[in-house]
Design a protein around this motif. Sequence first.
Motif, PDB file in Angstrom:
ATOM      1  N   LEU A 336       0.764  -1.197  -0.025  1.00  8.27           N
ATOM      2  CA  LEU A 336      -0.075  -0.214   0.215  1.00  8.27           C
ATOM      3  C   LEU A 336       0.969   1.170  -0.076  1.00  8.27           C
ATOM      4  O   LEU A 336       0.332   2.320   0.008  1.00  8.27           O
ATOM      5  CB  LEU A 336      -0.826  -0.020   1.142  1.00  8.27           C
ATOM      6  N   ASN A 337       2.091   1.205  -0.123  1.00  4.68           N
ATOM      7  CA  ASN A 337       3.096   2.437   0.019  1.00  4.68           C
ATOM      8  C   ASN A 337       2.847   3.478  -0.989  1.00  4.68           C
ATOM      9  O   ASN A 337       2.888   4.697  -0.582  1.00  4.68           O
ATOM     10  CB  ASN A 337       4.350   2.099   0.168  1.00  4.68           C
ATOM     11  N   GLU A 338       2.733   2.938  -2.146  1.00  5.99           N
ATOM     12  CA  GLU A 338       2.371   3.781  -3.367  1.00  5.99           C
ATOM     13  C   GLU A 338       1.031   4.704  -3.117  1.00  5.99           C
ATOM     14  O   GLU A 338       1.131   5.766  -3.639  1.00  5.99           O
ATOM     15  CB  GLU A 338       2.644   2.952  -4.791  1.00  5.99           C
ATOM     16  N   SER A 339       0.012   3.950  -2.701  1.00  5.20           N
ATOM     17  CA  SER A 339      -1.347   4.735  -2.492  1.00  5.20           C
ATOM     18  C   SER A 339      -0.992   5.666  -1.537  1.00  5.20           C
ATOM     19  O   SER A 339      -1.621   6.688  -1.373  1.00  5.20           O
ATOM     20  CB  SER A 339      -2.507   3.912  -2.155  1.00  5.20           C
ATOM     21  N   PHE A 340      -0.283   5.122  -0.207  1.00 10.60           N
ATOM     22  CA  PHE A 340      -0.266   6.263   0.781  1.00 10.60           C
ATOM     23  C   PHE A 340       0.631   7.582   0.259  1.00 10.60           C
ATOM     24  O   PHE A 340       0.305   8.439   0.604  1.00 10.60           O
ATOM     25  CB  PHE A 340       0.712   5.369   1.803  1.00 10.60           C
ATOM     26  N   ILE A 341       1.766   7.297  -0.512  1.00  9.00           N
ATOM     27  CA  ILE A 341       2.454   8.396  -0.885  1.00  9.00           C
ATOM     28  C   ILE A 341       1.666   9.306  -1.868  1.00  9.00           C
ATOM     29  O   ILE A 341       1.773  10.592  -1.785  1.00  9.00           O
ATOM     30  CB  ILE A 341       3.529   7.926  -1.489  1.00  9.00           C
ATOM     31  N   ILE A 345       1.903  13.064  -0.320  1.00 11.36           N
ATOM     32  CA  ILE A 345       2.556  14.274  -0.840  1.00 11.36           C
ATOM     33  C   ILE A 345       2.426  14.363  -2.286  1.00 11.36           C
ATOM     34  O   ILE A 345       2.499  15.330  -2.930  1.00 11.36           O
ATOM     35  CB  ILE A 345       4.205  13.686  -0.480  1.00 11.36           C
ATOM     36  N   GLY A 346       2.351  13.084  -2.996  1.00 10.88           N
ATOM     37  CA  GLY A 346       2.191  13.205  -4.519  1.00 10.88           C
ATOM     38  C   GLY A 346       2.698  11.920  -5.236  1.00 10.88           C
ATOM     39  O   GLY A 346       4.018  11.647  -4.595  1.00 10.88           O
ATOM     40  N   SER A 468      -4.413   0.350  -6.157  1.00 10.21           N
ATOM     41  CA  SER A 468      -4.450   1.832  -6.302  1.00 10.21           C
ATOM     42  C   SER A 468      -5.677   2.301  -5.485  1.00 10.21           C
ATOM     43  O   SER A 468      -6.972   1.924  -5.708  1.00 10.21           O
ATOM     44  CB  SER A 468      -4.842   2.495  -7.515  1.00 10.21           C
ATOM     45  N   ILE A 469      -5.522   2.789  -4.299  1.00 12.62           N
ATOM     46  CA  ILE A 469      -6.563   3.397  -3.217  1.00 12.62           C
ATOM     47  C   ILE A 469      -6.543   5.171  -3.280  1.00 12.62           C
ATOM     48  O   ILE A 469      -5.653   5.658  -3.035  1.00 12.62           O
ATOM     49  CB  ILE A 469      -6.432   2.816  -1.922  1.00 12.62           C
ATOM     50  N   ASP A 470      -7.760   5.586  -3.235  1.00 16.21           N
ATOM     51  CA  ASP A 470      -7.855   7.128  -3.497  1.00 16.21           C
ATOM     52  C   ASP A 470      -8.604   7.733  -2.264  1.00 16.21           C
ATOM     53  O   ASP A 470      -8.844   8.941  -2.425  1.00 16.21           O
ATOM     54  CB  ASP A 470      -8.777   7.279  -4.599  1.00 16.21           C
ATOM     55  N   GLY A 471      -8.642   7.045  -1.224  1.00 17.07           N
ATOM     56  CA  GLY A 471      -9.016   7.975   0.157  1.00 17.07           C
ATOM     57  C   GLY A 471      -8.543   7.303   1.310  1.00 17.07           C
ATOM     58  O   GLY A 471      -7.915   6.169   1.505  1.00 17.07           O
ATOM     59  N   ALA A 477      -8.411   1.247   6.357  1.00 15.60           N
ATOM     60  CA  ALA A 477      -9.107   0.191   6.300  1.00 15.60           C
ATOM     61  C   ALA A 477      -8.256  -1.108   5.643  1.00 15.60           C
ATOM     62  O   ALA A 477      -8.059  -2.395   6.188  1.00 15.60           O
ATOM     63  CB  ALA A 477     -10.441   0.215   5.776  1.00 15.60           C
ATOM     64  N   ALA A 478      -7.770  -0.717   4.535  1.00 14.49           N
ATOM     65  CA  ALA A 478      -6.952  -1.899   3.828  1.00 14.49           C
ATOM     66  C   ALA A 478      -5.667  -2.234   4.487  1.00 14.49           C
ATOM     67  O   ALA A 478      -5.430  -3.511   4.702  1.00 14.49           O
ATOM     68  CB  ALA A 478      -6.811  -1.283   2.381  1.00 14.49           C
ATOM     69  N   GLY A 479      -4.926  -1.328   5.082  1.00 10.19           N
ATOM     70  CA  GLY A 479      -3.767  -1.664   5.907  1.00 10.19           C
ATOM     71  C   GLY A 479      -4.051  -2.330   7.092  1.00 10.19           C
ATOM     72  O   GLY A 479      -3.477  -3.340   7.288  1.00 10.19           O
TER      73      GLY A 479
END
Length: 516
Positions: A336-341, A345-346, A468-471, A477-479
């Motif tokens: 999930l790190n890519e979705s987190f970043i 920040i972007g 890819s998570i957008d919220g 919840a996914a984490g």
Amino acid sequence: MNGELITAPVKKKENLKQRAYLNSLTSIIDYAGAQITGFIVSPFIVGGLGSTLYGIWQMLSQMTGYAGMADIRASQVLKWSIANKRDTVDEQELRSEVTTALLVTVLILPIVLIIGGIIIWYAPYLTQAGVEHYQLIRLTCSILILSLVINKVFSLFESVLRGMNLGFRRMGFRAGIVALGGGLKVLAVTQGYGIIGLSAVDVVVSLVTGFTFYYIVKQNIGWFGFGSTNLSKVVSYGKLSGWFMAFTGSKMLLLHSDKIVLGYIAGPVFVTKYAITMFASSALQGVVSSVVSGIIPGIGGLFGKQEYDKVIKARRIIVSLNWLLACSLGVAVVLLNESFIKLWIGEEHFAGSIENLLILFVAVQLIFFEIDSLIINVTLDMKRKVLYSSIASAITFLFAYFLVREYAIIGLCSSVLLGRFILTIGYPLILKESMRDDSRMIAIQMIQPFLTSALLLVSAAYLSQWVSIDGWIQLFAAGFATAVTTAFIFWFSGLGGPARKEVWETVSKIKVLKKE
């Protein structure tokens, strides 16, 4: 008197499991506070400084720590000496330890300042900054060195607290101070004070932390104070501290050079991507390491009484617990790190899926050899530890010289993993000899969690390309679901029956709401 037998008051038996839990909880709260503060503050700093200057700030923060290589780490010797001796010597001897440590620290400070001056002068060249930033970088570096010196002096108080296995007495204080510092950093950046303002906040935080710990120690340790010392004690302390200094130097090169090497060879922009992608893995490493750091002072007492069987069992339980935490949290980070970043920040600051996995591997590797590193500190036998860490540093730099220019972050992580493998093998060997442990070096209970974790983490890296998570709510919840599911899988497939039994018996005896 009249023939009556007068007995000394019985000292209350120390509940090592409960104190280990409380110390670990304290460390987790402190680290969580730092990570939450960093999570909130980092977007302001990145936005206010820009990618290049933010990368330079990261390099300067790491670089000024090199002045600490000249520090002979009297605070570390003090902590482990008290941990080792607190049940076997009188209070006057403990006060003498404090005085000796303070004197040794003061004597070494001029050398720290000289090394700091050299770093200040060469900092602009190492950061690959433009000429227009030279004065700014040197001034910032000077303020960071001042913060380092303040921390060195005040760290003696925390060493006393932790050496007495009372680290939990500071619960929540450091987290609150870090939060205060985070707010001041946002104010400094938004008001246009840049990296000079950030470094000035570090000085304020160092002072507030130091005086707070002095107050906590005075309130909780009755014997605390300064006793008598002599030249022979100072010399003896200096020799032992010298080994800690040597280890600090090799450790600094090994653990705190990655951003400098990456920035010098590949450029500050890569440092920004690396630092941001590493945020989640560093948080994982910090949380798991906090559990260990809370337990080790209690193990120090067992070492002092030469109860090696208990030390070996405690280490075995710690390793099993760390595999469980590192694997369950690590799979969530990799997935999930890519979705987190992207939300934080972007997504342009995400280094890549392979880089993300390798950064996580580096964090997990550090978690496990740090267990043995901390236990070795309790023995106060540092010679071979210094040798192994120096060899590991040399191998890391050798590989980095060839790999970073070509492969950037992937090359850096590969170099770090290869170099630190020396410690993964070497530290357990030192411990086995110290405890006269003749058991097998590699056993099935070690291989099983390693293979299970590797399979789960690599699978998560492969699957992450479709995630890819957008919220934020969906992400958390996914984490949570990922970590819990992975923990369940690992509990039954990664740990053998005896390991599960030992971990469960230990954890079940901890009283969550009990103070001590």
